[in-house]
Design a protein around this motif. Sequence first.
Motif, short mmCIF file in Angstrom:
data_model
loop_
_atom_site.label_atom_id
_atom_site.label_comp_id
_atom_site.label_asym_id
_atom_site.label_seq_id
_atom_site.Cartn_x
_atom_site.Cartn_y
_atom_site.Cartn_z
N ILE A 144 0.84 -1.21 0.00
CA ILE A 144 0.00 0.00 0.00
C ILE A 144 0.87 1.26 0.00
CG2 ILE A 144 -1.69 1.33 1.33
CD1 ILE A 144 -2.78 -1.39 2.35
N GLY A 145 1.92 1.24 0.79
CA GLY A 145 2.82 2.40 0.84
C GLY A 145 3.49 2.66 -0.49
N MET A 146 3.95 1.60 -1.15
CA MET A 146 4.58 1.77 -2.46
C MET A 146 3.64 2.43 -3.45
SD MET A 146 5.68 -1.01 -5.35
CE MET A 146 3.98 -1.42 -5.60
N LEU A 147 2.38 1.98 -3.49
CA LEU A 147 1.40 2.53 -4.43
C LEU A 147 1.07 3.98 -4.10
CD1 LEU A 147 -0.92 -0.59 -4.67
CD2 LEU A 147 0.72 0.19 -6.39
N ARG A 148 1.10 4.31 -2.82
CA ARG A 148 0.86 5.70 -2.42
C ARG A 148 1.97 6.60 -2.97
NH1 ARG A 148 -3.25 8.49 -1.62
NH2 ARG A 148 -2.17 9.75 -3.15
N ALA A 149 3.21 6.15 -2.86
CA ALA A 149 4.35 6.93 -3.35
C ALA A 149 4.30 7.08 -4.87
CB ALA A 149 5.66 6.28 -2.93
N ILE A 150 3.90 6.02 -5.57
CA ILE A 150 3.77 6.09 -7.02
C ILE A 150 2.69 7.10 -7.40
CG2 ILE A 150 2.96 4.79 -9.04
CD1 ILE A 150 4.50 2.38 -7.97
N GLY A 159 -4.55 13.36 -8.03
CA GLY A 159 -4.90 12.20 -8.83
C GLY A 159 -4.86 10.91 -8.03
N THR A 160 -5.20 9.83 -8.69
CA THR A 160 -5.26 8.51 -8.05
C THR A 160 -4.22 7.58 -8.68
OG1 THR A 160 -6.84 7.62 -9.65
CG2 THR A 160 -7.75 8.84 -7.76
N ILE A 161 -4.14 6.39 -8.14
CA ILE A 161 -3.23 5.40 -8.71
C ILE A 161 -3.61 5.08 -10.15
CG2 ILE A 161 -4.55 3.46 -7.78
CD1 ILE A 161 -0.72 3.59 -8.33
N ASP A 162 -4.89 5.13 -10.47
CA ASP A 162 -5.33 4.91 -11.85
C ASP A 162 -4.73 5.96 -12.79
OD1 ASP A 162 -6.85 2.68 -11.29
OD2 ASP A 162 -8.66 3.84 -10.89
N ASP A 163 -4.68 7.20 -12.33
CA ASP A 163 -4.08 8.26 -13.14
C ASP A 163 -2.59 8.00 -13.35
OD1 ASP A 163 -6.49 9.81 -13.31
OD2 ASP A 163 -6.15 10.44 -11.24
N ASP A 226 -8.17 -10.92 -9.29
CA ASP A 226 -7.54 -11.00 -7.98
C ASP A 226 -6.28 -11.83 -8.06
OD1 ASP A 226 -6.86 -11.13 -5.32
OD2 ASP A 226 -8.52 -12.45 -4.74
N ARG A 227 -5.12 -11.22 -7.79
CA ARG A 227 -3.84 -11.93 -7.85
C ARG A 227 -3.27 -12.21 -6.47
NH1 ARG A 227 -2.00 -8.48 -13.18
NH2 ARG A 227 -3.13 -9.82 -14.65
N PHE A 243 2.79 -5.34 -6.72
CA PHE A 243 3.44 -5.29 -8.03
C PHE A 243 2.66 -6.11 -9.06
CE2 PHE A 243 7.44 -3.71 -6.06
CZ PHE A 243 7.80 -2.78 -7.01
N MET A 244 2.19 -7.29 -8.66
CA MET A 244 1.47 -8.14 -9.61
C MET A 244 0.07 -7.62 -9.91
SD MET A 244 2.74 -12.05 -8.79
CE MET A 244 2.50 -12.07 -7.02
N GLN A 245 -0.63 -7.18 -8.88
CA GLN A 245 -2.02 -6.75 -9.04
C GLN A 245 -2.12 -5.42 -9.80
OE1 GLN A 245 -4.85 -8.40 -7.95
NE2 GLN A 245 -6.25 -6.83 -8.69
N TYR A 246 -1.24 -4.48 -9.46
CA TYR A 246 -1.36 -3.13 -10.01
C TYR A 246 -0.43 -2.87 -11.20
CZ TYR A 246 -4.44 -1.57 -6.29
OH TYR A 246 -5.52 -1.41 -5.44
N LEU A 247 0.73 -3.54 -11.24
CA LEU A 247 1.73 -3.24 -12.26
C LEU A 247 1.99 -4.41 -13.20
CD1 LEU A 247 4.21 -1.30 -9.96
CD2 LEU A 247 2.57 -0.32 -11.56
#
Length: 360
Positions: A144-150, A159-163, A226-227, A243-247
């Motif tokens: 969760i922290g990694m995705l927040r930083a991205i 913006g959001t992680i989708d952006d 769902d991964r 990494f697998m689910q989002y990237l």
Amino acid sequence: MKRKFIIAIDSFKGCLTSAEAGRAVAEALNDAVTDAEAVCVEVSDGGEGMAAAFTKALGGKMVKAYVHDLMMRRRWAEYGVAPGGTAVIEAAQACGLTLVGEDERNPVRATSYGVGELVVAAVKHGCRNFIVGLGGSGTSDAGIGMLRAITDGLAPRGGTIDDALKGPLSQCRFTLACDVMNPLLGDDGAVMVFARQKGATPEMLPLLEQRAARFARASASHFGFDRSCLSGAGAAGGLGYAFMQYLGAEMRSGADLLLDVCGFDTMLCGAECVITGEGHADRQTLMGKLPQRVMLRARRKGVPVWLMAGCVADGEKLLEAGFSKVVSVTPDGMDLAEAMKKDVAVENIFLGVKGLLKRN
């Protein structure tokens, strides 16, 4: 004609890097064998020293980035940049367990935010191909922290992680170098298997598991897949899952990936033997860790493999599995704190190599 020895030793965690351990073995060989040709391979299975080992094998260079550690303190970390726009990221550089003292360990607070900052730095550097080592983390935040930083670094303000995923990240390919095969959730998952060693108390375990489960449910609902059950999703406290689910990351054996990159199979041609090892060798070594991967490849080429470690348990099992010789370099009765001193470890390796050479 020289006698060719291949040296591929993992780090002795908290004591010697792969390069330092390899140099000690090479010096011992050159001292004991007048016609020795010692070929050192700096190795890692995705943990400590991973970025340096992969970057060297790829002919790249290390670059510094100012990031947050797992307790959100600022620190300098390094990642590799190799030809062709490849970045090599070692998660432990930003969220490694060794970055905090035992009294500071708290996986409820610990964050993978700094790993996301390394990804952002590499993307802005122009990298589009990523190799990410997941070993040695001190976090259990499911990434969760990694995705927040991205999101903070790559999405437009507000913006959001989708952006963020619609920008340069959409052109990026991620390969995870890791030998942990656990799923995200459940008795074999990130929390129940690994969180205790990261400082989790019994009271923290259900909180961490519930947080990861909520995040996985929300993510599955959002993406329509769902991964969390995939092999390796539980690596690095669930960082593998993010990494697998989002990237769309692909999981690879860290050891095999590095051995492929450095051309290890070709190096074996004409070798008399391979010397491999790690800080502690036991039956878990046979569960895909680097010395086992080295041994399996060498045996396919008919090259014997000697295993040396700071300490050894289950020696007979290791021999039965295919190692030709197995040795513990730490003398019986030596205090662990003494054995972990760098100069002492180097001397012990020196003597251990001499002992291996004397054995029939």
